[in-house]
Design a protein around this motif. Sequence first.
Motif, PDB file in Angstrom:
ATOM      1  N   ARG A  63      -8.644  -5.515  -6.851  1.00 47.22           N
ATOM      2  CA  ARG A  63      -9.332  -4.234  -6.947  1.00 47.22           C
ATOM      3  C   ARG A  63      -9.553  -3.838  -8.394  1.00 47.22           C
ATOM      4  O   ARG A  63      -8.938  -4.369  -9.310  1.00 47.22           O
ATOM      5  CB  ARG A  63      -8.556  -3.166  -6.207  1.00 47.22           C
ATOM      6  CG  ARG A  63      -7.266  -2.793  -6.887  1.00 47.22           C
ATOM      7  CD  ARG A  63      -6.592  -1.664  -6.187  1.00 47.22           C
ATOM      8  NE  ARG A  63      -6.100  -2.074  -4.882  1.00 47.22           N
ATOM      9  CZ  ARG A  63      -6.620  -1.654  -3.761  1.00 47.22           C
ATOM     10  NH1 ARG A  63      -7.630  -0.817  -3.769  1.00 47.22           N
ATOM     11  NH2 ARG A  63      -6.131  -2.046  -2.623  1.00 47.22           N
ATOM     12  N   THR A  65      -9.847  -0.263  -9.108  1.00 49.53           N
ATOM     13  CA  THR A  65      -9.460   1.134  -9.317  1.00 49.53           C
ATOM     14  C   THR A  65      -8.052   1.261  -9.885  1.00 49.53           C
ATOM     15  O   THR A  65      -7.694   2.262 -10.452  1.00 49.53           O
ATOM     16  CB  THR A  65      -9.520   1.942  -8.004  1.00 49.53           C
ATOM     17  OG1 THR A  65      -8.833   1.210  -6.994  1.00 49.53           O
ATOM     18  CG2 THR A  65     -10.940   2.193  -7.587  1.00 49.53           C
TER      19      THR A  65
ATOM     20  N   MET B  40      -6.846   4.744   2.908  1.00 53.07           N
ATOM     21  CA  MET B  40      -5.883   3.935   3.661  1.00 53.07           C
ATOM     22  C   MET B  40      -5.585   2.628   2.952  1.00 53.07           C
ATOM     23  O   MET B  40      -5.718   1.554   3.533  1.00 53.07           O
ATOM     24  CB  MET B  40      -6.475   3.613   5.035  1.00 53.07           C
ATOM     25  CG  MET B  40      -6.373   4.736   5.999  1.00 53.07           C
ATOM     26  SD  MET B  40      -4.703   4.869   6.589  1.00 53.07           S
ATOM     27  CE  MET B  40      -5.022   5.524   8.184  1.00 53.07           C
ATOM     28  N   ALA B  41      -5.219   2.699   1.683  1.00 52.12           N
ATOM     29  CA  ALA B  41      -4.740   1.492   1.017  1.00 52.12           C
ATOM     30  C   ALA B  41      -3.218   1.522   1.095  1.00 52.12           C
ATOM     31  O   ALA B  41      -2.648   2.416   1.718  1.00 52.12           O
ATOM     32  CB  ALA B  41      -5.225   1.457  -0.411  1.00 52.12           C
ATOM     33  N   CYS B  43      -0.979   2.451  -0.937  1.00 59.44           N
ATOM     34  CA  CYS B  43      -0.416   3.710  -1.413  1.00 59.44           C
ATOM     35  C   CYS B  43      -0.550   4.810  -0.365  1.00 59.44           C
ATOM     36  O   CYS B  43       0.377   5.562  -0.107  1.00 59.44           O
ATOM     37  CB  CYS B  43      -1.103   4.123  -2.716  1.00 59.44           C
ATOM     38  SG  CYS B  43      -2.894   3.986  -2.684  1.00 59.44           S
ATOM     39  N   CYS B  74      -8.422   2.643  -1.684  1.00 58.56           N
ATOM     40  CA  CYS B  74      -7.734   3.437  -2.687  1.00 58.56           C
ATOM     41  C   CYS B  74      -8.770   4.000  -3.649  1.00 58.56           C
ATOM     42  O   CYS B  74      -9.627   3.290  -4.118  1.00 58.56           O
ATOM     43  CB  CYS B  74      -6.766   2.532  -3.435  1.00 58.56           C
ATOM     44  SG  CYS B  74      -5.959   3.318  -4.819  1.00 58.56           S
ATOM     45  N   MET B  75      -8.669   5.312  -3.901  1.00 61.34           N
ATOM     46  CA  MET B  75      -9.638   5.918  -4.813  1.00 61.34           C
ATOM     47  C   MET B  75      -9.062   6.047  -6.219  1.00 61.34           C
ATOM     48  O   MET B  75      -9.669   6.653  -7.088  1.00 61.34           O
ATOM     49  CB  MET B  75     -10.067   7.285  -4.291  1.00 61.34           C
ATOM     50  CG  MET B  75     -10.845   7.193  -2.996  1.00 61.34           C
ATOM     51  SD  MET B  75     -11.541   8.787  -2.484  1.00 61.34           S
ATOM     52  CE  MET B  75     -10.210   9.470  -1.547  1.00 61.34           C
ATOM     53  N   GLY B  76      -7.861   5.533  -6.412  1.00 62.60           N
ATOM     54  CA  GLY B  76      -7.225   5.600  -7.720  1.00 62.60           C
ATOM     55  C   GLY B  76      -6.355   6.824  -7.913  1.00 62.60           C
ATOM     56  O   GLY B  76      -5.897   7.108  -9.003  1.00 62.60           O
ATOM     57  N   CYS B  78      -3.376   7.323  -6.480  1.00 58.12           N
ATOM     58  CA  CYS B  78      -2.163   6.903  -5.756  1.00 58.12           C
ATOM     59  C   CYS B  78      -1.058   7.949  -5.859  1.00 58.12           C
ATOM     60  O   CYS B  78      -0.276   8.128  -4.940  1.00 58.12           O
ATOM     61  CB  CYS B  78      -1.651   5.580  -6.297  1.00 58.12           C
ATOM     62  SG  CYS B  78      -2.893   4.293  -6.346  1.00 58.12           S
TER      63      CYS B  78
END
Lengths: 184, 129
Positions: A63, A65, B40-41, B43, B74-76, B78
Motif C-alpha cells: 500500500r 497510504t 476495513m483494513a 487497523c 485504510c485511509m491512513g 490508523c
Amino acid sequence: MKDIALHIMDIVQNSISAGATLIITAVLEDKVEDNLILIISDNGRGMDQETVMKITDPYYTTRTTRSVGLGIPLLRHSAGQAGGGLKITSSPGQGTSITATFRRSHFDCPPLGDIPGVISLLAGCNPSLDFVYRHVIGKSVYVFDTMEIKEVLEKVPISDPAVISYMKEMIGENLEELLLMPET
Amino acid sequence: MKKVKSLADLKKMKEQFQSNINLREKSEHPEGLVQVKVAMATCGIASGAKDVMDFMITNLEKRNIDAIVTQTGCMGYCYAEPTIEIRLPGQDPVVYGYVDVKKADEIIEKHIRQGELVDGIIPINYETI
C-alpha cells in the motif's frame, strides 16, 4: 485481532486486492490431533517466491497510504502464540493459499468469534466476488457457498441488507448444529 | 432439534426480499442514496470496524434509510480507527474517526437524518476518483 473471524476478514482483504474472484476459507477442527487449521486460498494474481519471503515482515506492504502491513504478521504471531505456525504458498498467476495452524487446546488459541457475521458481510459487500466457507469438525462438514446463494436469489442482489442478515442467521444456525454433532 | 435455515428456505424468502426492493426503488432514485464507507483494513478491523459495519447495515435498514454500506481500505488514519465516511446525496463526503456503536447511532440520527454534523470529524480535503 481478537479472534479467528477477524483474522479471516483481514486476510481476505489481501485476496480482494490481489484481484481474486473466488476466495475459499476453511476452518478445520480436529480434537484427536488437537489442531485448529485455518486455510484461506484465492485465485488472485499470486506472488513470486521473493515476495512470499518478504510478506511476514511487518515493514513490507504494497500500500501507499502507510508503510506498515500488519495483517499477515499478526496472524503469524497469533498462530505462533498458540503453538502453531503459518505457511504461505503462492505463485504468480496461480493464486495464494495461507495456512495458519493453532493448537486447539492451547490457552492462547483464539476463539472462533463471529464467523457468520464476517462471512455474510464479506459476501454482501463484495457482490461480484464469490466466497466459499467450509467448516469441518471431526467428520462433520458445513459448506456455505455464495455461488449457490446467488443461484437461488436470481435477481435479488446478495448485497441487500435483508439478505445479509439472512445469510448470517443461516451460517450461524448451521455452525451451531455442527458443534452439536459428535466429534469422532 | 429446531429447524435450521437452508437454501430452500432462502428460496421461499426471495419473493419477500424482492418486493421490499421494488418498494424502495419506486420511492427514490439511486443518486439519492446515502453512501456509508467503513474502513476495513487491518487497523480498522482490529479496532472494531466490523461491529460498526454490522450496526450500520442493520440499523439503516431498520430505520428505513436508503443507504449503501460498503467497505473501503485504510485511509491512513490508523490512529483514529474505526473510521467511516458518510456521503449525503449531492454533498462532499465527511470522515468520522473513533467511531463506535454509540457514535454510529448519533451519526445516523443527526448527520444522516438531519444533516447536522456531529463531533469527531477528521478534517480532510480530497477528491475521490
